[in-house]
Design an enzyme around this catalytic site. Structure first.
Site: not given
Length: 350
Positions: A136, A187, A220, A244, A248
């Site tokens: 970001y 990852k 993942d 992020d 959620d």
């Protein structure tokens, strides 16, 4: 000095922050409050989503509580003038690098989750998300025209050892006061930044926190485990992007996005930034049906982490639980209470 700076922002932000004001007035009437326009509202008034004056006011407060930013009204604004740019600028300007997002299922809402009761009853884990680095904020970032036609977009994922270490310390310290376990999600199998993340977390753990259980998980797989067996987690440590997304996903376990608060913390002695994670919800803005509990619980976190009033935080947390036990529900939880009525239910429980 301002104790708490309120930034209602856009969409349902002003509606839920109004309920925080009611609760604050009843719970701690001596609290010094200030309020400033922020996000799209600030852009409309001042041509900037975050003015220099508002940023200075934030840095001079003990804590900042934000409502929400953004909406379709500002979709055509220049990227650096959009409400979301104001939020990123606020986080960077305040130096808040560790985002705490609790996944806490209140007992009365165990059946409101999309998962089976046995998977979420008693759920209590914390996601610690790095907040001011990663994709970001990384450079270069741009969209360019290709000679043969079409376009190419570039975003850059960047992390340094120091950035990873400082947020990891927050996770390890937090775990020591909970169930003493950190799960670091990245990852590392396909991303160099993920590989560095794993190496730095592993070395910091060996050097400073060998008493804390450390597990590594690919992001993942973390998403799958959150919906398969979420109670296995205590503190989950992630970078900005994965945090992020995963937070959620964790939010839905609790029954509604309208239930989850967050805290963004920086160096000791600096103000924290608190916000509900539900966003501006423009589809229901102005209807008076938004759930204010995430904003009220964000205030609870501010009382606990920045305002030095943990006893009031305990009272507020208990009041929210009591209101839910008594059947208080907004539409997102399957009920019919308005935003103001839910705030009143918490006041009555107080």
């Amino acid at each position: 000095m301002t104790d708490l700076l309120l930034l209602p922002g856009d969409g349902i932000g002003p509606e839920v922050i109004a309920e925080v004001r009611k609760v604050a007035a009843a719970l701690c009437p001596d609290l010094a409050l200030d309020e400033r326009p922020f996000g799209g509202r600030s852009y409309d008034l001042h041509g900037e989503p975050l003015t220099a004056e508002t940023l200075e006011a934030a840095k001079a407060s003990k804590a900042v509580l934000m409502g929400a930013v953004g909406g379709p009204k500002w979709a055509s604004a220049p990227r650096d003038k959009r409400p979301e740019a104001g939020l990123l600028g606020l986080r960077a300007g305040m130096g808040v690098f560790a985002n705490l997002r609790p996944a806490l299922c209140f007992q009365p809402l165990a059946d409101a989750s999309s998962l089976k009761r046995e998977l979420v009853e008693g759920l209590d884990f914390m996601i610690v998300r790095e907040l001011t680095g990663g994709i970001y904020f990384g450079e270069p970032r741009y969209i360019e025209d290709l000679p043969a036609g079409g376009k190419r977009a570039v975003d850059t994922q960047v992390y340094t050892t120091a950035e990873i270490e400082r947020v990891s310390r927050v996770a390890f310290e937090l775990a020591r006061g909970r169930r003493n376990k950190v799960t670091s999600a990245e990852k590392s199998n396909v991303m160099d930044s993920g590989l560095l993340w794993r190496e730095v977390v592993t070395e910091l753990h060996r050097r400073e926190y060998p008493d804390v259980i450390l597990e590594h998980i690919l992001a993942d797989n973390a998403a799958m485990q959150i919906v398969k067996n979420p109670k296995q987690f205590d503190v989950m440590l992630t970078d900005n992007l994965f945090g992020d997304i995963l937070s959620d996903a964790a939010a839905q376990l609790t029954g509604s996005l309208g239930m989850l608060p967050s805290a963004a913390l920086g160096a000791p002695g600096t103000p924290g930034l608190y916000e509900p994670i539900h966003g501006s919800a423009p589809d229901i803005a102005g209807q008076g049906i938004a759930n204010p509990l995430a904003a009220i619980l964000s205030f609870e976190m501010a009382l606990r982490w920045s305002l030095g009033r943990p006893e009031l935080a305990d009272r507020l947390l208990a009041a929210v639980n009591r209101a839910l036990e008594q059947g208080a529900r907004t539409p997102d939880l399957g009920g019919k209470l308005s935003t103001a009525q839910m705030g009143d239910a918490v006041l009555a429980a107080l």
